[in-house]
Motif scaffolding. Structure first.
Motif: not given
Length: 109
Positions: A64-77
């Motif tokens: 039920g997650f709604v925010f995926y900014s941690p995924l973007f952070k991993k992608f970016n890093e």
């Protein structure tokens, strides 16, 4: 040795010219890889990263997650240093690679 280096430089130059002449429609990510001079291993690492993030995305959606900014952070890093997130996301979307993931990552740019 000098002659060999000159031939390699000439081939690289001609490859750049050929890329400009080609229509990248449908192959935008592939063209980006060539333009940035990435190796096969670099591309394999990218696909591995996207597969991992896809798996995490599915798990997070199920929870039920709604925010995926941690995924973007991993992608970016973990993205190759030659690549910019926005250009990769755009190229992948155009080439229809990891579409759902790229749409979510794009929201964090």
């Amino acid at each position: 040795m000098k002659l060999l280096l000159e031939r390699i430089e000439k081939l690289e130059f001609q490859q750049k010219l050929l890329l400009k002449m080609m229509s990248p429609k449908g192959f935008e990510f592939d063209q980006l890889i060539i333009e940035k001079n990435l190796s096969e291993q670099d591309v394999m690492d990218f696909h591995r990263l996207c597969e991992e993030l896809n798996k995490e995305l599915k798990e997070q959606k199920a929870e039920g997650f709604v925010f995926y900014s941690p995924l973007f952070k991993k992608f970016n890093e973990r993205l190759h240093s030659q690549l910019e997130p926005a250009e990769v996301i755009d190229a992948c979307k155009k080439q229809k690679l990891y579409e759902e993931l790229m749409l979510l990552l794009e929201q964090n740019i």
